[in-house]
Write a protein that holds these residues in place. Structure first.
Motif, PDB file in Angstrom:
ATOM      1  N   UNK A   1       0.803  -1.238   0.000  1.00  0.00           N
ATOM      2  CA  UNK A   1       0.000   0.000   0.000  1.00  0.00           C
ATOM      3  C   UNK A   1       0.827   1.275   0.000  1.00  0.00           C
ATOM      4  N   UNK A   2       2.090   1.183   0.365  1.00  0.00           N
ATOM      5  CA  UNK A   2       2.936   2.367   0.312  1.00  0.00           C
ATOM      6  C   UNK A   2       3.036   2.911  -1.107  1.00  0.00           C
ATOM      7  N   UNK A   3       2.962   2.016  -2.104  1.00  0.00           N
ATOM      8  CA  UNK A   3       3.080   2.447  -3.499  1.00  0.00           C
ATOM      9  C   UNK A   3       1.938   3.367  -3.934  1.00  0.00           C
ATOM     10  N   UNK A   4       0.848   3.388  -3.197  1.00  0.00           N
ATOM     11  CA  UNK A   4      -0.296   4.235  -3.554  1.00  0.00           C
ATOM     12  C   UNK A   4      -0.147   5.656  -3.002  1.00  0.00           C
ATOM     13  N   UNK A   5       0.901   5.904  -2.239  1.00  0.00           N
ATOM     14  CA  UNK A   5       1.074   7.185  -1.574  1.00  0.00           C
ATOM     15  C   UNK A   5       2.012   8.113  -2.358  1.00  0.00           C
ATOM     16  N   UNK A   6       2.066   9.362  -1.913  1.00  0.00           N
ATOM     17  CA  UNK A   6       2.900  10.382  -2.541  1.00  0.00           C
ATOM     18  C   UNK A   6       3.674  11.114  -1.455  1.00  0.00           C
ATOM     19  N   UNK A   7       4.954  11.377  -1.701  1.00  0.00           N
ATOM     20  CA  UNK A   7       5.695  12.260  -0.807  1.00  0.00           C
ATOM     21  C   UNK A   7       5.597  13.672  -1.387  1.00  0.00           C
ATOM     22  N   UNK A   8       5.205  14.652  -0.575  1.00  0.00           N
ATOM     23  CA  UNK A   8       4.969  15.991  -1.106  1.00  0.00           C
ATOM     24  C   UNK A   8       6.253  16.784  -1.259  1.00  0.00           C
ATOM     25  N   UNK A   9       6.141  17.904  -1.954  1.00  0.00           N
ATOM     26  CA  UNK A   9       7.251  18.845  -2.100  1.00  0.00           C
ATOM     27  C   UNK A   9       6.667  20.256  -2.234  1.00  0.00           C
ATOM     28  N   UNK A  10       7.350  21.239  -1.685  1.00  0.00           N
ATOM     29  CA  UNK A  10       8.587  21.100  -0.912  1.00  0.00           C
ATOM     30  C   UNK A  10       8.296  20.811   0.552  1.00  0.00           C
ATOM     31  N   UNK A  11       9.226  20.123   1.175  1.00  0.00           N
ATOM     32  CA  UNK A  11       9.166  19.869   2.606  1.00  0.00           C
ATOM     33  C   UNK A  11      10.339  20.591   3.260  1.00  0.00           C
ATOM     34  N   UNK A  12      10.072  21.184   4.395  1.00  0.00           N
ATOM     35  CA  UNK A  12      11.088  21.968   5.091  1.00  0.00           C
ATOM     36  C   UNK A  12      12.156  21.079   5.718  1.00  0.00           C
TER      37      UNK A  12
ATOM     38  N   UNK B   1      10.360  -0.539   7.289  1.00  0.00           N
ATOM     39  CA  UNK B   1       9.173  -0.166   8.059  1.00  0.00           C
ATOM     40  C   UNK B   1       7.885  -0.576   7.354  1.00  0.00           C
ATOM     41  N   UNK B   2       7.906  -0.707   6.037  1.00  0.00           N
ATOM     42  CA  UNK B   2       6.713  -1.100   5.276  1.00  0.00           C
ATOM     43  C   UNK B   2       6.673  -2.596   4.981  1.00  0.00           C
ATOM     44  N   UNK B   3       7.678  -3.329   5.421  1.00  0.00           N
ATOM     45  CA  UNK B   3       7.704  -4.776   5.220  1.00  0.00           C
ATOM     46  C   UNK B   3       8.283  -5.225   3.902  1.00  0.00           C
ATOM     47  N   UNK B   4       8.546  -4.298   2.979  1.00  0.00           N
ATOM     48  CA  UNK B   4       9.080  -4.676   1.663  1.00  0.00           C
ATOM     49  C   UNK B   4      10.425  -5.368   1.807  1.00  0.00           C
ATOM     50  N   UNK B   5      11.297  -4.790   2.608  1.00  0.00           N
ATOM     51  CA  UNK B   5      12.645  -5.329   2.760  1.00  0.00           C
ATOM     52  C   UNK B   5      12.638  -6.690   3.439  1.00  0.00           C
ATOM     53  N   UNK B   6      11.770  -6.852   4.398  1.00  0.00           N
ATOM     54  CA  UNK B   6      11.673  -8.140   5.095  1.00  0.00           C
ATOM     55  C   UNK B   6      11.227  -9.228   4.126  1.00  0.00           C
ATOM     56  N   UNK B   7      10.201  -8.923   3.336  1.00  0.00           N
ATOM     57  CA  UNK B   7       9.703  -9.889   2.360  1.00  0.00           C
ATOM     58  C   UNK B   7      10.753 -10.194   1.301  1.00  0.00           C
TER      59      UNK B   7
END
Length: 423
Positions: free
Chosen positions: A194-205, A316-322
Motif C-alpha cells: 500500500x505504500x506504493x499508492x502514496x505520494x511524498x509531497x514537495x517542498x518539505x522543510x 518499516x513497510x515490510x518490503x525489505x523483510x519480504x
C-alpha cells in the motif's frame, strides 16, 4: 583519477549476516525460529561497502552521464544481512530484535495614473465620450495588480512547505517493530504494498545546522545526522501512516571499525542501516574518501544517508523483510536471488531520489549538485550484468526516476518492473 577504492569503499554487503565477496557467506542468521520456516538467529544491516573503484571525471552534461573511468565495484549501496534472534513464530514476522528551492520578493506598490484635465481659457474643457472598454480594463488592471502584489507578499513570507503540521517522532532506542505478516503475504508485500499508492509531497522543510564531515567530532556528526533523519521522516512519515505503517526517526551513530555495532563489526569506510537496532551508522572516513573526488561534494553524504534511509522505509513497510525472505529462499547467489537483491538496492536508490526531490527547495540543491549525486550513484554501480546491486546505468536511471516522479512512491516499485529495467 588516481584515487582507488579498496574493499572498504563503495556500497555493498557487510553486516552481521551476509558478507558478499563473490557470494554470500552466511554467519548465524535468519528470521528466528519457525519464521517462514527458516533457521533461527539473525538480524540485519544495510550498508555501504564495496569493491575497488577508480573514479573517472564527474559527468559534464545533463544529469551526469559518467565518462569512462569508474571501476567495477564488488558491492553496492547497502545490502542486507541478518543476525540477532528474529522474526516471528509460526510463519509470521514478530520482531524481537533484528539487524539490517525561489526568488526574491517585495511588496508591489500600486501606482495609478492621475489624469489632469487641462483648463481652456474661458471655462472648463468639454467632456470627451468615455470608452465602453474602460470599466473592463480597470477591472483587469486591478486584478493584475492584486496578483502581482500577492506574489510579492508570498515571496517575502517564503515558500509554503508541506507536512508542516506533522510531528516528527523522537528517536528511540526501542523503536516500534516492523509489520508482522505471513509467508503467504510475502509477494504482496513486495509487489502490491500500500505504500506504493502514496505520494511524498514537495517542498518539505528541512532545517539543519551544517557539520564538518571530515573534521567534526562524533557528537557533531551525530547531531547533524539526527537533524537530517528528522527531515527525511517529515517527508516520509505521513505517507507511511497513510499506508498503515508506523514511521520511525532512526537514531544515528558514528562508529569506529574496531567497535561492534548492532550489526557486528563494520568496515572502515561505510554507512549502514541496521535493522537490529533500527539505526543508521556512519564512519567519518567515508567523506575523506569521497570528497576529494569532486570539485563540490555538497550533498554527497546526504544522498548516501537518503539511500540508507530508503532501506529503512522498505523495512518499516515490510518490503525489505519480504525481499530478504524471497532472496534467501531462492539462494542469495543464484540468478533469481541476485535479481531480487538488485530490486531492493535500486528501490533504495529511487527512494533516495524521492527524498532529495522533496527537500530540494529547502536545502537549495542545485542541478550541479544533482549531477554530482548521480555521478556517485553511477560510480558504485557495476559494469557487468548479473551483479547483486545493478549496473551503473540502472542505478542512475532509478535515482533519476525518484527525482522526477513528482513524489509518486509507486514509481519506485522495482519489484513490479521488468527484468530489463533492473539489470
Amino acid at each position: 583519477m588516481s584515487q582507488q577504492w579498496g574493499q572498504q569503499l563503495g556500497w555493498g554487503d557487510q553486516s552481521n549476516g551476509f558478507q558478499q565477496q563473490g557470494g554470500y557467506q552466511q554467519q548465524p542468521g535468519g528470521y528466528g525460529q519457525n519464521a517462514f520456516g527458516g533457521p533461527g538467529g539473525g538480524g540485519f544491516g544495510q550498508s555501504w561497502q564495496g569493491g575497488q573503484q577508480g573514479w573517472g571525471q564527474p559527468p559534464q552534461q545533463g544529469f551526469g552521464q559518467p565518462q569512462q573511468g569508474f571501476g567495477q565495484p564488488q558491492q553496492g549501496f547497502g545490502q542486507q544481512g541478518y543476525g540477532q534472534p528474529g522474526y516471528g513464530q509460526q510463519g509470521g514476522y514478530q520482531q524481537q530484535g533484528y539487524g539490517q528551492q525561489f526568488g526574491q520578493g517585495g511588496y508591489v506598490q500600486q501606482q495609478g495614473w492621475q489624469h489632469q484635465q487641462w483648463q481652456q481659457p474661458g471655462g472648463p474643457a468639454p467632456k470627451r465620450p468615455g470608452s465602453p472598454l474602460r470599466p473592463i480594463l480597470i477591472a483587469v488592471i486591478g486584478v493584475l495588480v492584486l496578483a502581482i502584489a500577492g506574489m510579492g507578499i508570498a515571496s517575502l513570507v517564503g515558500p509554503s512547505y508541506e507536512n508542516e503540521d506533522y510531528e516528527v517522532p523522537a528517536p528511540s532506542e526501542t523503536p516500534a517493530p516492523p509489520p508482522d505478516f505471513q509467508a503467504s503475504e510475502v509477494e504482496d508485500y513486495m509487489v502490491n504494498n500500500p505504500l506504493y499508492q502514496q505520494v511524498v509531497p514537495a517542498p518539505v522543510r528541512c532545517q539543519v545546522t551544517p557539520a564538518d564531515w571530515q573534521n567534526g567530532t562524533d557528537e557533531d556528526i551525530e547531531r547533524y545526522m539526527d537533524e537530517l533523519v528528522a527531515c527525511f521522516t517529515r517527508v516520509w512519515g505521513p505517507s507511511l501512516e497513510a499506508a498503515g505503517f508506523t514511521p520511525v526517526a532512526f537514531k544515528s551513530e558514528v562508529y569506529s571499525p574496531d567497535v561492534a555495532t548492532g550489526c557486528g563489526k563494520l568496515p572502515e569506510v561505510n554507512a549502514v542501516f541496521c535493522g537490529n537496532t533500527q539505526k543508521i551508522y556512519y564512519t567519518q572516513t567515508l567523506a575523506q574518501f569521497l570528497f576529494p573526488e569532486f570539485p563540490d561534494p555538497s550533498f554527497i553524504i546526504e544522498s548516501v544517508m537518503a539511500h540508507e534511509y530508503g532501506h529503512g522505509i522498505a523495512y518499516r513497510s515490510g518490503i525489505l523483510i519480504a525481499e530478504h525472505y524471497t532472496r534467501r529462499s531462492e539462494g542469495p547467489t543464484t540468478e533469481a536471488g541476485l535479481l531480487s537483491n538488485r530490486r531492493s538496492e535500486l528501490q533504495a536508490d529511487c527512494f533516495a531520489g524521492l527524498t532529495m526531490y522533496s527537500l530540494q527547495e529547502s536545502l537549495e540543491i542545485t542541478e550541479p549538485n544533482i549531477e554530482t549525486i548521480l555521478s556517485v550513484f553511477s560510480g558504485i554501480g557495476s559494469d557487468e550484468e548479473g551483479s547483486s546491486h545493478g549496473l551503473s546505468t540502472s542505478r542512475v536511471a532509478w535515482t533519476e526516476r525518484g527525482l522526477q516522479a513528482d513524489g509518486a512512491i509507486g514509481t519506485c516499485n522495482t519489484f513490479a518492473a521488468d527484468e530489463s529495467e533492473v539489470r
